[in-house]
Structure formats: C-alpha cells, structure tokens
Design a protein around this motif. Sequence first.
Motif, mmCIF file in Angstrom:
data_model
loop_
_atom_site.group_PDB
_atom_site.id
_atom_site.type_symbol
_atom_site.label_atom_id
_atom_site.label_comp_id
_atom_site.label_asym_id
_atom_site.label_seq_id
_atom_site.Cartn_x
_atom_site.Cartn_y
_atom_site.Cartn_z
ATOM 1 N N LEU A 124 49.671 41.979 42.718
ATOM 2 C CA LEU A 124 48.676 41.315 43.558
ATOM 3 C C LEU A 124 47.369 42.095 43.612
ATOM 4 O O LEU A 124 46.282 41.516 43.611
ATOM 5 C CB LEU A 124 49.228 41.141 44.976
ATOM 6 N N LEU A 125 47.479 43.422 43.672
ATOM 7 C CA LEU A 125 46.275 44.255 43.672
ATOM 8 C C LEU A 125 45.464 44.046 42.401
ATOM 9 O O LEU A 125 44.239 43.944 42.438
ATOM 10 C CB LEU A 125 46.646 45.735 43.806
ATOM 11 N N ARG A 126 46.157 43.994 41.267
ATOM 12 C CA ARG A 126 45.470 43.803 39.983
ATOM 13 C C ARG A 126 44.737 42.469 39.960
ATOM 14 O O ARG A 126 43.558 42.390 39.590
ATOM 15 C CB ARG A 126 46.475 43.872 38.829
ATOM 16 N N VAL A 127 45.425 41.412 40.374
ATOM 17 C CA VAL A 127 44.838 40.073 40.306
ATOM 18 C C VAL A 127 43.656 39.947 41.260
ATOM 19 O O VAL A 127 42.572 39.491 40.869
ATOM 20 C CB VAL A 127 45.902 38.998 40.634
ATOM 21 N N PHE A 128 43.835 40.371 42.519
ATOM 22 C CA PHE A 128 42.770 40.186 43.498
ATOM 23 C C PHE A 128 41.543 41.028 43.150
ATOM 24 O O PHE A 128 40.410 40.535 43.196
ATOM 25 C CB PHE A 128 43.263 40.544 44.904
ATOM 26 N N SER A 129 41.760 42.289 42.798
ATOM 27 C CA SER A 129 40.613 43.147 42.489
ATOM 28 C C SER A 129 39.898 42.680 41.229
ATOM 29 O O SER A 129 38.656 42.735 41.153
ATOM 30 C CB SER A 129 41.051 44.610 42.358
ATOM 31 N N ALA A 130 40.644 42.204 40.233
ATOM 32 C CA ALA A 130 40.001 41.690 39.017
ATOM 33 C C ALA A 130 39.199 40.427 39.314
ATOM 34 O O ALA A 130 38.105 40.230 38.761
ATOM 35 C CB ALA A 130 41.050 41.412 37.942
ATOM 36 N N LEU A 131 39.716 39.576 40.199
ATOM 37 C CA LEU A 131 38.983 38.366 40.569
ATOM 38 C C LEU A 131 37.698 38.716 41.320
ATOM 39 O O LEU A 131 36.650 38.094 41.089
ATOM 40 C CB LEU A 131 39.859 37.452 41.429
ATOM 41 N N VAL A 132 37.757 39.703 42.207
ATOM 42 C CA VAL A 132 36.552 40.144 42.913
ATOM 43 C C VAL A 132 35.505 40.618 41.908
ATOM 44 O O VAL A 132 34.316 40.280 42.012
ATOM 45 C CB VAL A 132 36.893 41.276 43.912
ATOM 46 N N ILE A 133 35.947 41.397 40.922
ATOM 47 C CA ILE A 133 35.026 41.896 39.897
ATOM 48 C C ILE A 133 34.395 40.747 39.118
ATOM 49 O O ILE A 133 33.173 40.693 38.926
ATOM 50 C CB ILE A 133 35.765 42.857 38.945
ATOM 51 N N LEU A 134 35.208 39.806 38.677
ATOM 52 C CA LEU A 134 34.697 38.711 37.849
ATOM 53 C C LEU A 134 33.722 37.831 38.628
ATOM 54 O O LEU A 134 32.668 37.455 38.115
ATOM 55 C CB LEU A 134 35.855 37.876 37.304
ATOM 56 N N VAL A 135 34.061 37.496 39.870
ATOM 57 C CA VAL A 135 33.206 36.603 40.656
ATOM 58 C C VAL A 135 31.863 37.270 40.961
ATOM 59 O O VAL A 135 30.794 36.708 40.692
ATOM 60 C CB VAL A 135 33.918 36.186 41.964
ATOM 61 N N PHE A 136 31.906 38.479 41.514
ATOM 62 C CA PHE A 136 30.659 39.122 41.908
ATOM 63 C C PHE A 136 29.825 39.536 40.704
ATOM 64 O O PHE A 136 28.595 39.424 40.718
ATOM 65 C CB PHE A 136 30.938 40.339 42.789
ATOM 66 N N PHE A 137 30.480 40.013 39.632
ATOM 67 C CA PHE A 137 29.704 40.469 38.486
ATOM 68 C C PHE A 137 29.152 39.320 37.654
ATOM 69 O O PHE A 137 28.130 39.479 36.978
ATOM 70 C CB PHE A 137 30.525 41.410 37.608
#
Length: 497
Positions: A124-137
């Motif tokens: 879950l940490l991998r998925v959520f943090s990667a999604l935060v990166i993709l959306v904001f970046f």
Amino acid sequence: MSQFSPLHITFAIYILGMIGIGLAAWYYTRSFDDYILGGRSLGSVVTALSAGASDMSGWLLLGLPGALFLNGVSEAWIAIGLIAGAWFNWRYVAAPLRLYTERSNNALTLPDYFTHRFEDKGKLLRVFSALVILVFFAVYCASGIVAGARLFESVFGIPYAQAMWYGAAATIVYTFIGGFLAVSWTDTVQATLMIFALILTPVFVILSLGGPAESLAVVEQVNPANLDFFKGASLVGIVSLLAWGLGYVGQPHILARFMAAKDARTLTNARRIGMTWMVLCLFGAMAVGFFGIAYFAQHPDQAGPVTVNHERVFIELATLLFNPWIAGILLSAILAAVMSTLSCQLLVCSSAVTEDFYKGFLRKKAGQRELVWIGRLAVLGVALLAIWLASDPESRVLGLVSYAWAGFGAAFGPVVVLSLYWKRTTRNGALAGMVVGAVTVIAWKELLADTGLYEMVPGVILATLAVVVVSRLGRPPSPAMEGLFDHVQGELRRDGL
C-alpha cells in the motif's frame, strides 16, 4: 528579429550542448540502476549542483526577482525559509537517507524505500506514494513546459503552441537518452550558468547606477517601504513564507540526488558546495529585482515591459545592459532553470512507473535492458501527458502547482524524517502520515485558504501527529526493522555523520 541573431545562436548552442551530454550519458547507462540513480556514483560537486538546479526552477530568475521588484525586501522571508529548510535537509536527511536506501534492499525510489523500510508486504505504501508522485509531478512538469513556452514565446515572438514544443523537446530528448546521469551532468552545467547570470547581472545593474549607496538611495526615494522587511506583513504571512522551507524533506527529485551520491561521506562536502551555491543564487536573484527598482526609476522610458509584467525584470535588465551575445548566455540561464527542474521531475515519474508499478506488479523478474527501455518510454509518456496539460496554460489543473510543493512536503516529509530518526515508526503510521498530509494540504487549500496560512503548516503538523499516534497505537516494528535501524544509526555515528 534576424534569423541568425545572437540570441538564436546562443540558445541553439546551449540546447545542442545539453543533448550532447545526454548522448555521452547513454554510453555509461548500462543498467536500470544507472538510468534511475546513475549507479550511485555522483561526487560532491555534481550531487550539490544537481540538487540545487533541480530545486530552483524558472521561479528563481523570474518569480523571485519580480516579487522583490514589486514589493521590496519584504519578499525576502521566503528565501530565508528556503535556506533554513535546505540546510536542514542536507545536514539531517541526506546522509542517513543515502545509507538507509542502500541497506533497504538497494531501494532506487522513495516508494521502494518506504516499502522495504517498513516491510510493507501489502505494498500500500508503494502504491499510494507512487500515485502521489505521478499526480503532483505530472502537473509540475506541465508547469515547467508552460514556463519554457512563455520564455520562447517572449524571446522569439513565436506562437504559444509552437513555443511549447520547442521548450520541451530538448529536455525530453536528453532525459530519454541518458537518464539520471544526463540529468545530473546537465544540471551541473545549468547550475553554473544560473549562478553566473545571477552574480553578473546585479553587479552590472549596481555599477550602472553609480554604486551600492547610490542604488539604495534611489530605491528608498522611490518608496521607503521598499527597505522595510515587515512591509504589509502579518505573523501568519511571515510564518507562511518561512514554511516553504519545510517542504525540502519531502521532495522526491531532491532526495533522489542524496540517494545517488557515491557514499554518505560525499554528502558533507556536497552540503557546503550546495548551500553556498543556493545562498549566492537566492541573494543574486533578490538583488536583480531590488536594484531593478532603482534602474527603471532612473530609466522610465525603458520600464514599459516590467510595468506590464514585473516577472520580466531579469529578462529586460539582461537585454538592456549587456552585449547581445552575453545577453543570450544570461537568458539561457532561464532556460537552464526550467530544463533542470523539468528533467528531474520527468525522471522521478519514470522511476515511479517503472520500478513501483511495472516491476513491482507486472514484471517482477524483468531484465535490466527491459527496465531501462520501459523507463525511457515512461519519460516520453509522462512528457506527452504534461504537454497535453500545458496546451491550455489557463487550465485550472495548473493551479495545483501552487500547492504541489506543500503536497510533497506534508505527505512525504514527516514520514522521511521519522523513518530515519524514530525507531518506533511503523508501516501503518507511515501510511497514515502520507494520507493525512496529502489530504490536509488539498482540503486546506480548497476550504481554508482565506486564513492566509500556507497549507504546508497544518499539513506537516497533522501528518507528523498521524505518524506518531498511529505508530504508538499499533504493534511495534519487527525485530528485523529495529535491527536495521540500529545498524544504520551505528554506521552514521562511526563515520561522524
């Protein structure tokens, strides 16, 4: 403007030079580790200048000078906050993160580090943090493309749509070809160009006005409040400006530079170089805007463009005070600032797609060559998405950039710091901190922006509380997690870090 003007030629030489560096980096990129983190081989100078250049976007040469030109020294609070935050990041996060990511199964990305650091088998940490990166970046990248397009549109007088592709193409090419090494090497050149421009320009402005004393006298004559650090300021306003420094500990593109250093000891010298570069650049940018007040007060016939758009103060001063060839080099510094930030953001998005989604869920046994090419395709895909977002520069989605910095700072910052310094941090605590930080920033911006308090402040406070409370309420970390924590801390103490 002539087809072969000095400005065209200097911009063309600069862009071809960056692409040439990308081709050189291709030769040294043999594995996915090379493509994403340069094989953890960066020395002090490249680490320092790459971190600085990736941090300071076109805002350094456009937004900050423009703010000082408009409001005087009261806008300097943000620079003070940034310097304090950057120093804390270099001093207390850089070396521990470099060591911990290597000990955590050689983690190549921030989501990968969280996954291994907290033994997150559910990912879950991998998925959520990667999604935060993709959306904001994705939005950050779109903002960089808009900034580059505005530069080409302004300097060369070409339509926005055409300028957008010109501004983005070179960055996409060298990032696609050379990966992390290309981005880091070009960042080093770009950081050198930026500091050259920001030292030379204010010096010539001051000399043209007769010296520092004469320049200050004119600025004060225009408006004595230009010298007042508290002009129109409130406690909430000052806290909000200083709070920008809190964001550093959560920015993936800056943290990646620490992770890529040759070793933890390299970062001590890199800190000295990086902070010196940053302080000189920030003070140079502020000096451009501040003494620009005096210059255009004495030359009102030349003040038209900066009256319409105060962010053009650096562009106008460079054009007016220097030979066209030197002006071309100085204006290339704006392009350097835009390209350096955009390239590292594209690469962080690429690493999230490749390492955290493709390899993490689809092809766990993918070979190195396959991963490198997936990474390159991800760079291209994210770039095209960003160009699509940037095609309408007035689109509301680009407004997200105003708090993307806060989003990263609140979602990742407390988790990163506590993961390095608090043994009791757990996987559920880290996840709670990320969710609470990200949600607080967005909710505060949308619902409580009228308070005037920068959303970073409540975001970081509530995220930190969430990590601590949820970690305390749950099971303690496993013996293996505690053992790794003690081992890393022991290494840091042994090396005096």
